[in-house]
Scaffold this motif. Structure first.
Motif, short mmCIF file in Angstrom:
data_model
loop_
_atom_site.label_atom_id
_atom_site.label_comp_id
_atom_site.label_asym_id
_atom_site.label_seq_id
_atom_site.Cartn_x
_atom_site.Cartn_y
_atom_site.Cartn_z
N ALA A 270 0.83 -1.21 0.00
CA ALA A 270 0.00 0.00 0.00
C ALA A 270 0.86 1.26 0.00
O ALA A 270 0.62 2.21 -0.75
CB ALA A 270 -0.92 -0.01 1.22
N ALA A 271 1.88 1.27 0.85
CA ALA A 271 2.74 2.44 0.95
C ALA A 271 3.50 2.71 -0.35
O ALA A 271 3.79 3.86 -0.68
CB ALA A 271 3.74 2.27 2.10
N ARG A 272 3.78 1.66 -1.10
CA ARG A 272 4.55 1.82 -2.33
C ARG A 272 3.68 2.25 -3.51
O ARG A 272 4.12 3.06 -4.33
CB ARG A 272 5.27 0.51 -2.67
CG ARG A 272 6.34 0.13 -1.67
CD ARG A 272 7.07 -1.14 -2.04
NE ARG A 272 7.92 -0.97 -3.21
CZ ARG A 272 8.77 -1.87 -3.66
NH1 ARG A 272 8.89 -3.03 -3.03
NH2 ARG A 272 9.52 -1.65 -4.73
N VAL A 273 2.47 1.71 -3.62
CA VAL A 273 1.72 1.95 -4.86
C VAL A 273 0.30 2.48 -4.67
O VAL A 273 -0.28 3.03 -5.61
CB VAL A 273 1.64 0.67 -5.72
CG1 VAL A 273 3.03 0.15 -6.05
CG2 VAL A 273 0.81 -0.42 -5.05
N ALA A 274 -0.31 2.31 -3.50
CA ALA A 274 -1.73 2.64 -3.36
C ALA A 274 -1.96 4.15 -3.31
O ALA A 274 -1.13 4.91 -2.82
CB ALA A 274 -2.31 1.99 -2.11
N GLU A 275 -3.12 4.53 -3.82
CA GLU A 275 -3.59 5.92 -3.71
C GLU A 275 -4.84 5.99 -2.84
O GLU A 275 -5.24 7.07 -2.41
CB GLU A 275 -3.88 6.46 -5.11
CG GLU A 275 -2.62 6.53 -5.96
CD GLU A 275 -2.94 6.65 -7.45
OE1 GLU A 275 -2.61 7.70 -8.04
OE2 GLU A 275 -3.52 5.69 -8.01
N GLY A 276 -5.43 4.86 -2.58
CA GLY A 276 -6.53 4.73 -1.65
C GLY A 276 -6.42 3.39 -0.95
O GLY A 276 -5.91 2.42 -1.51
#
Length: 445
Positions: free
Chosen positions: A227-233
């Motif tokens: 999540a920290a690397r690629v997520a926007e939500g």
């Protein structure tokens, strides 16, 4: 500009996890989960209330013990494409597994939804919770955590590369010059990675929001890191206020550690509000819901999902909780570990653990409209979320929240009074991703 709350709607048709009695409610159509009209009505109601997004979950394995909604439901991308033609502003977020889909197909399908909707698509990236899914795809076993999350990261990277196949002005469509495409502005990907080899290019241009918004819902160490690397939500688990705050702070910290702006990742916690005219009436309704859904056999089966759809009926219900940790390694490892830890610490029997399943899903947002708004404001101010992913049992319950709670939040300046943009990115306050072949990152539209 001060922070405001984001709201998403999570329709559950005839009943999701823990909502065992919902399908019996006379207000709920028995075919709701496969009725496109139901989803269109839900989306329109949420759009009328200025919600950010409609969120559709999915899984690709069931057995007869699964929640009613899971047994008979529509495929998310097909569903959302239909909803897109009946809405104008609300975001459309669908769940799709990176473990059991190729990134090229996913990139094309989500980019298509992005065009159909005018820039409102989002992809909720999952690695598949249900271990039995492997048997539907010709595999004897579910992939382990490291492999699943490695595939997920690479799948997102490939999709984003494919979404940049065309520069924004690649199609001059110059009749006089006999030029439809400027070939210099079409780019192959030629990706060769650990899990995928994808040549590209994608045969679809970028949408008004540049690329679909990436969502993620992991709670494990691997999930949080992805999540920290690629997520926007993010669709976060919620829990207590302190648990929500811990998760929120951890994700924001990890996001910054990867050189990303923490404001460019929006964290939504799950919320199933119970709203009524008075606090007392809402509490009574909450107790009624608990009794409606309190089906022990179904709760026992729901417990089994965290352990690879394991059938706990093989064990003595009144004996100590069995040692089944090994069953969760390829399934819901983090949630299962918490169940085991609590069972051991409190010396719980299997029956007690199963009976507690429903208790874990009770909402903190219960009361009259003002009371619910107070709690939402308290959690928001405490740094527990950027938004709430709302699930309602019936259209009436959605209406009570929209007509009662939303106006209170608006009067307090905590929720929008009009849409800020035409795209999902714009309404979430996220930037348009730079096309890697041309422009620097720009502001959201």
């Amino acid at each position: 500009m001060s922070r405001t709350i984001h709201l998403a709607l999570h329709p559950y048709g005839v009943g999701g996890p823990g909502q065992h009695g919902l399908w019996k409610d006379p207000r709920v159509a028995k075919n709701a989960s496969i009725d496109i009209g139901y989803y269109i009505r839900q989306a329109r109601a949420a759009e009328h209330a200025l919600f950010d997004a409609l969120f559709v979950v999915d899984s690709q394995f069931i057995n007869a013990t699964y929640p009613a909604h899971y047994l008979n439901r529509l495929e998310p991308l097909t569903l959302l494409s239909a909803v897109a033609t009946h809405t104008r502003h609300i975001g459309l977020v669908g769940t799709a597994s990176s473990t059991y889909n190729s990134p090229f197909n996913l990139a094309r399908r989500f980019a298509s939804l992005d065009h159909i909707s005018g820039g409102r698509a989002g992809w909720n990236v999952v690695t598949s919770f249900d271990t039995g899914t492997s048997r539907n795809y010709g595999l004897d076993e579910h992939l382990d955590y490291a492999t699943r999350y490695g595939r997920a990261l690479e799948s997102v990277q490939v999709a984003r590369g494919l979404w940049d196949s065309y520069e924004d002005d690649a199609f001059p469509a110059d009749v006089a010059g006999n030029v439809f495409l400027d070939p210099a502005k079409l780019h192959e990907l030629n990706h060769v990675g650990e899990h995928f080899t994808v040549a590209g290019p994608l045969n679809l241009s970028r949408s008004p929001q540049g690329q679909p918004v990436i969502f993620q819902a992991g709670v494990s160490e691997e999930g949080r890191d992805l999540a920290a690397r690629v997520a926007e939500g993010i669709y976060a688990p919620g829990g207590t206020l302190e648990q929500a705050r811990e998760y929120y702070a951890d994700i924001k910290r990890r996001t910054a550690s990867y050189g990303r702006d923490p404001d460019h990742i929006k964290i939504f916690i799950h919320g199933g509000p119970v709203v009524a005219a008075t606090d007392g009436e809402a509490r009574r309704r909450e107790r009624e819901i608990f009794e409606e859904d309190n089906d022990f056999d179904r709760n026992l089966a729901l417990l089994g999902r965290s352990f690879g759809a394991y059938d706990f009926r093989a064990h003595d219900l009144d004996a100590p909780f069995p040692d089944v940790a090994h069953l969760a390694e390829k399934g819901g490892r983090t949630g299962a570990a918490r169940i085991i830890e609590r069972a051991r610490a409190e010396e719980l029997t299997l029956r007690q653990v199963a009976e507690s399943v429903a208790q874990f899903r009770r909402s903190p947002f219960v009361g009259a409209p003002g009371t619910v708004a107070d709690t939402i404001e308290q959690w928001f101010a405490a740094g527990a979320f950027d938004g709430i992913n709302l699930a309602f049992r019936t259209d009436d319950d959605l209406g009570l929240f929209v007509d009662g709670v939303v106006p209170v939040l608006q009067r307090r300046g905590l929720f929008r009074t009009e849409y800020a943009a035409e795209t999902l990115r714009g309404n979430l306050g996220l930037p348009v991703p730079a096309n890697r072949h041309t422009e620097p990152e720009s502001a959201g539209v």
